[in-house]
Scaffold this motif. Structure first.
Motif, PDB file in Angstrom:
ATOM      1  N   GLU A  99       0.819  -1.215   0.000  1.00 42.99           N
ATOM      2  CA  GLU A  99       0.000   0.000   0.000  1.00 42.99           C
ATOM      3  C   GLU A  99       0.854   1.266   0.000  1.00 42.99           C
ATOM      4  O   GLU A  99       0.366   2.334  -0.356  1.00 42.99           O
ATOM      5  N   LEU A 100       2.120   1.167   0.411  1.00 46.88           N
ATOM      6  CA  LEU A 100       2.980   2.334   0.505  1.00 46.88           C
ATOM      7  C   LEU A 100       3.796   2.518  -0.764  1.00 46.88           C
ATOM      8  O   LEU A 100       4.463   1.585  -1.227  1.00 46.88           O
ATOM      9  N   ASP A 101       3.740   3.718  -1.324  1.00 50.48           N
ATOM     10  CA  ASP A 101       4.711   4.077  -2.360  1.00 50.48           C
ATOM     11  C   ASP A 101       6.078   4.224  -1.706  1.00 50.48           C
ATOM     12  O   ASP A 101       6.186   4.583  -0.531  1.00 50.48           O
ATOM     13  N   ARG A 102       7.121   3.958  -2.492  1.00 46.66           N
ATOM     14  CA  ARG A 102       8.491   4.030  -1.965  1.00 46.66           C
ATOM     15  C   ARG A 102       9.275   4.994  -2.836  1.00 46.66           C
ATOM     16  O   ARG A 102       9.431   4.771  -4.038  1.00 46.66           O
ATOM     17  N   VAL A 103       9.715   6.083  -2.206  1.00 48.63           N
ATOM     18  CA  VAL A 103      10.248   7.237  -2.921  1.00 48.63           C
ATOM     19  C   VAL A 103      11.741   7.382  -2.626  1.00 48.63           C
ATOM     20  O   VAL A 103      12.143   7.445  -1.460  1.00 48.63           O
ATOM     21  N   LEU A 104      12.542   7.465  -3.682  1.00 50.62           N
ATOM     22  CA  LEU A 104      13.975   7.694  -3.537  1.00 50.62           C
ATOM     23  C   LEU A 104      14.301   9.105  -4.004  1.00 50.62           C
ATOM     24  O   LEU A 104      14.096   9.444  -5.175  1.00 50.62           O
ATOM     25  N   LEU A 105      14.800   9.934  -3.082  1.00 50.90           N
ATOM     26  CA  LEU A 105      15.291  11.268  -3.425  1.00 50.90           C
ATOM     27  C   LEU A 105      16.767  11.132  -3.783  1.00 50.90           C
ATOM     28  O   LEU A 105      17.584  10.765  -2.937  1.00 50.90           O
ATOM     29  N   THR A 106      17.109  11.414  -5.033  1.00 50.70           N
ATOM     30  CA  THR A 106      18.452  11.155  -5.525  1.00 50.70           C
ATOM     31  C   THR A 106      19.426  12.292  -5.192  1.00 50.70           C
ATOM     32  O   THR A 106      19.038  13.322  -4.658  1.00 50.70           O
ATOM     33  N   ALA A 107      20.691  12.060  -5.531  1.00 50.92           N
ATOM     34  CA  ALA A 107      21.821  12.985  -5.364  1.00 50.92           C
ATOM     35  C   ALA A 107      22.518  12.823  -4.029  1.00 50.92           C
ATOM     36  O   ALA A 107      23.539  13.471  -3.790  1.00 50.92           O
ATOM     37  N   PHE A 108      22.005  11.946  -3.158  1.00 52.95           N
ATOM     38  CA  PHE A 108      22.610  11.770  -1.840  1.00 52.95           C
ATOM     39  C   PHE A 108      23.149  10.350  -1.638  1.00 52.95           C
ATOM     40  O   PHE A 108      23.527   9.992  -0.527  1.00 52.95           O
ATOM     41  N   THR A 109      23.169   9.560  -2.685  1.00 54.11           N
ATOM     42  CA  THR A 109      23.830   8.255  -2.666  1.00 54.11           C
ATOM     43  C   THR A 109      25.217   8.423  -3.288  1.00 54.11           C
ATOM     44  O   THR A 109      25.536   9.484  -3.841  1.00 54.11           O
ATOM     45  N   PRO A 110      26.063   7.403  -3.241  1.00 51.68           N
ATOM     46  CA  PRO A 110      27.390   7.518  -3.868  1.00 51.68           C
ATOM     47  C   PRO A 110      27.340   7.812  -5.367  1.00 51.68           C
ATOM     48  O   PRO A 110      28.326   8.284  -5.937  1.00 51.68           O
TER      49      PRO A 110
END
Length: 297
Positions: A229-240
């Motif tokens: 039921e939950l969308d899963r959101v990745l905010l980029t630019a903060f990973t390697p």
């Protein structure tokens, strides 16, 4: 996979409105902005309020979802925030998502003259803030007295356009935050594992994100909620990976595809800001917006 963008609140509206309209024209699912009083290297330059910016964006667009990534208790109170969110949801015709997190130790933490809260206190406050805000956005009148926040006959009529309230996208990586996301969130937000940003590898980052996803699923199972039921959101630019995925359409499709395999349903990229950590080629950015979603369908 949905593709969204973050537009920093650094533009006077005469120029800023063009960027928000362009985000809609490019077909982004949503455009978010940061809810800070000032932020990192942008501290000594223009920085406008998130909710007024989103209100203006609501009047300048028609289809684009709008939201914060993220609001925090650092300088917000649930009672006043709820009133502003209900107003924004009405003005936008029900297009608002509230990204919400526990806050950090940046400039917001002391801007009101208080000492910065410890990680434990931030978590304690967040655990009280989110359920109270949930009530304020779903009930006509709320009275509640907690350790940190209180409401006394707080009225929020007519409530949100979206029912039972506008969606929460809860930013969390630790166990207490993930439990809040499982119980109150319609989406979960992460930027990855911050410990890997400087010296980690993309492979280590994906492994860490897989672990976060699994812990969220477990938190949902504990309360009998269907994790799908939950969308899963990745905010980029903060990973390697940093801005590497925005160097070309192919690079982004590869990056997004690998993270879609981990269960992410929405990828968020920053609109270009020259001479900053978000300085990417505007032409490539627009090509990613218009070409990548079809390749990831």
């Amino acid at each position: 996979m949905r593709l969204s963008t973050v537009i920093l609140p650094i533009h006077r509206w005469a120029e800023g409105q063009k960027i928000w309209r362009r985000a809609e024209d490019l077909g982004f699912h949503a455009a978010y902005t940061y809810d800070h009083l000032s932020w990192r290297t942008f501290r000594d330059g223009p920085w406008f309020g998130a909710l007024p910016t989103l209100t203006a964006a609501a009047t300048a667009t028609e289809r684009l979802r709008l939201g914060t990534l993220v609001t925090s208790p650092n300088f917000r109170h649930p009672v006043t925030l709820a009133k502003e969110l209900i107003s924004l949801d009405d003005i936008s015709g029900g297009r608002v998502t509230l990204g919400i997190g526990a806050g950090g130790s940046g400039f917001d933490a002391t801007a009101l003259g208080q000492d910065a809260w410890t990680p434990r206190e931030r978590a304690d406050r967040f655990a009280e803030f989110v359920p109270l805000l949930d009530r304020l956005l779903t009930e006509d009148a709320v009275t509640q007295h907690g350790e940190y926040y209180a409401a006394e006959e707080a009225r929020n009529i007519p409530g949100c356009v979206q029912r039972p309230r506008l969606p929460f996208a809860v930013a969390a990586t630790g166990p207490r935050g993930l439990k809040l996301a499982a119980r109150h969130g319609q989406a979960w937000v992460t930027t990855g594992d911050p410990k890997l940003y400087e010296n980690g590898t993309p492979e280590e980052s994906r492994a860490a994100l897989r672990g976060q996803n699994e812990r969220l699923t477990a938190a949902c199972a504990e309360i009998g909620r269907d994790a799908s039921e939950l969308d899963r959101v990745l905010l980029t630019a903060f990973t390697p990976d940093r801005n590497g995925p925005l160097e070309s359409v192919d690079a982004f499709v590869d990056f997004a595809g690998r993270h879609t395999e981990l269960g992410f349903t929405e990828i968020v990229i920053h609109a270009p800001v020259p001479d900053s950590v978000f300085d990417v080629d505007p032409t490539v950015f627009e090509r990613i917006a218009t070409e990548a979603p079809a390749q990831l369908a």
